[in-house]
Design a protein around this motif. Structure first.
Motif, PDB file in Angstrom:
ATOM      1  N   VAL A   1       0.914  -1.193   0.348  1.00  0.00           N
ATOM      2  CA  VAL A   1       0.076  -0.051  -0.280  1.00  0.00           C
ATOM      3  C   VAL A   1       0.861   1.376   0.249  1.00  0.00           C
ATOM      4  O   VAL A   1       0.626   2.429  -0.714  1.00  0.00           O
ATOM      5  CB  VAL A   1      -0.855   0.640   0.795  1.00  0.00           C
ATOM      6  CG1 VAL A   1      -2.219  -0.738   0.918  1.00  0.00           C
ATOM      7  CG2 VAL A   1      -0.563  -0.230   2.257  1.00  0.00           C
TER       8      VAL A   1
ATOM      9  N   TYR B   1       0.512   4.879   5.850  1.00  0.00           N
ATOM     10  CA  TYR B   1       0.847   3.842   5.422  1.00  0.00           C
ATOM     11  C   TYR B   1       2.493   3.434   6.293  1.00  0.00           C
ATOM     12  O   TYR B   1       2.802   3.085   6.574  1.00  0.00           O
ATOM     13  CB  TYR B   1       0.759   2.794   4.407  1.00  0.00           C
ATOM     14  CG  TYR B   1      -1.008   2.980   4.624  1.00  0.00           C
ATOM     15  CD1 TYR B   1      -1.782   3.117   5.938  1.00  0.00           C
ATOM     16  CD2 TYR B   1      -1.091   3.213   3.718  1.00  0.00           C
ATOM     17  CE1 TYR B   1      -3.280   2.945   5.382  1.00  0.00           C
ATOM     18  CE2 TYR B   1      -3.200   3.207   2.725  1.00  0.00           C
ATOM     19  CZ  TYR B   1      -3.672   3.244   4.149  1.00  0.00           C
ATOM     20  OH  TYR B   1      -5.326   3.429   3.911  1.00  0.00           O
TER      21      TYR B   1
ATOM     22  N   ARG C   1      -6.387   5.754   6.566  1.00  0.00           N
ATOM     23  CA  ARG C   1      -7.375   5.178   5.601  1.00  0.00           C
ATOM     24  C   ARG C   1      -9.060   6.239   5.557  1.00  0.00           C
ATOM     25  O   ARG C   1      -8.916   7.016   4.658  1.00  0.00           O
ATOM     26  CB  ARG C   1      -8.225   3.900   6.136  1.00  0.00           C
ATOM     27  CG  ARG C   1      -9.229   3.509   5.605  1.00  0.00           C
ATOM     28  CD  ARG C   1      -9.022   2.313   4.741  1.00  0.00           C
ATOM     29  NE  ARG C   1      -9.886   1.278   4.851  1.00  0.00           N
ATOM     30  CZ  ARG C   1     -10.975   1.037   3.511  1.00  0.00           C
ATOM     31  NH1 ARG C   1      -9.531   1.522   2.038  1.00  0.00           N
ATOM     32  NH2 ARG C   1     -11.619   0.805   2.896  1.00  0.00           N
TER      33      ARG C   1
ATOM     34  N   LEU D   1      -6.655  -2.339  -1.099  1.00  0.00           N
ATOM     35  CA  LEU D   1      -5.517  -3.042  -0.349  1.00  0.00           C
ATOM     36  C   LEU D   1      -5.588  -2.337   0.806  1.00  0.00           C
ATOM     37  O   LEU D   1      -4.864  -2.789   2.314  1.00  0.00           O
ATOM     38  CB  LEU D   1      -4.748  -2.471  -1.102  1.00  0.00           C
ATOM     39  CG  LEU D   1      -4.588  -3.751  -2.452  1.00  0.00           C
ATOM     40  CD1 LEU D   1      -3.583  -3.304  -3.401  1.00  0.00           C
ATOM     41  CD2 LEU D   1      -3.492  -5.286  -1.390  1.00  0.00           C
ATOM     42  N   GLY D   2      -6.121  -0.797   0.542  1.00  0.00           N
ATOM     43  CA  GLY D   2      -5.892   0.137   2.238  1.00  0.00           C
ATOM     44  C   GLY D   2      -7.134  -0.722   3.070  1.00  0.00           C
ATOM     45  O   GLY D   2      -6.456  -0.689   4.208  1.00  0.00           O
TER      46      GLY D   2
ATOM     47  N   ASP E   1      -6.556   0.213  -4.618  1.00  0.00           N
ATOM     48  CA  ASP E   1      -6.031   0.963  -3.697  1.00  0.00           C
ATOM     49  C   ASP E   1      -6.656   0.898  -2.515  1.00  0.00           C
ATOM     50  O   ASP E   1      -6.395   0.790  -1.501  1.00  0.00           O
ATOM     51  CB  ASP E   1      -6.062   2.622  -4.117  1.00  0.00           C
ATOM     52  CG  ASP E   1      -4.492   2.547  -5.488  1.00  0.00           C
ATOM     53  OD1 ASP E   1      -3.406   2.321  -5.006  1.00  0.00           O
ATOM     54  OD2 ASP E   1      -5.421   3.486  -6.495  1.00  0.00           O
TER      55      ASP E   1
END
Ligand code: HEM
Length: 160
Positions: free
Chosen positions: A23, A128, A108, A44-45, A41
């Motif tokens: 990420v 991240y 997020r 996956l986050g 994206d």
């Protein structure tokens, strides 16, 4: 029960680390290349956030109920603070794990709410990326003095 949870917590570390690298790299490349923030994206986050939260829940179960190391520390916190191993497991590892969870959760949410794709990537990259660095610092890698452990789960290693 203790061994089983410790094995899962140890193996899940690799899932969390791989997702953190993926990420962070996608956010970096997305920002640099001006790529739109894609559904992948976001997915996956979400997977990274879920894996970190699961890791924290398992960590809390170990910390509060199963680990003889943290029980020994909690029985006498004053003495534990003077012992490098007890202090690492009962305070440092716990604190850094909670910081990771906060960083990933905030990143997020902030990335989701960002007004454009570049800012979505940027907010994901910062949150991240820092979470990845904190995790690299908190993991008891084999080269760490005193607290170092194998890269394989401890119960599996000591079974041989
Ligand atoms: C969020 C990311 C986290 C990662 C990557 C991580 C990673 C690890 C690793 C690699 C081990 C060693 C496993 C082994 O010996 O095989 C471990 C053990 C442990 N972790 Fe975590 N952990 C995280 C979060 C947490 C949190 C938030 C807590 C507490 C609330 C926690 C509590 C513990 C405890 C108590 C142990 C075991 C000590 C013992 O051997 O009895 N962890 N963790």
């Amino acid at each position: 029960m203790y061994s089983a949870i410790l094995v899962v917590h140890s193996v899940l570390r690799w899932v969390v680390l791989v997702l953190a690298v993926v990420v962070t790299a996608r956010a970096f490349m997305g920002l640099r290349g001006g790529r739109p923030f894609e559904a992948r994206d976001a997915k996956l986050g979400g997977a990274f956030l879920g894996a970190v939260h699961a890791q924290v829940v398992l960590g809390l179960v170990l910390h509060l109920a199963l680990s003889p190391i943290t029980s020994a520390a909690m029985a006498s916190m004053g003495a534990a603070m003077r012992d490098k191993t007890l202090r690492f497991w009962s305070v440092e590892h716990l604190a850094m794990g909670l910081i990771v969870a906060v960083l990933v959760t905030v990143a997020r949410v902030r990335s989701k709410r960002a007004p454009d794709d570049a800012q979505k990537h940027q907010r994901a990259l910062v949150g991240y990326g820092f979470a990845l660095l904190v995790m690299l610092a908190m993991i008891p890698w084999p080269f760490r003095k005193v607290i170092g452990r194998s890269v394989l789960p401890t119960p599996m290693v000591s079974a041989h």
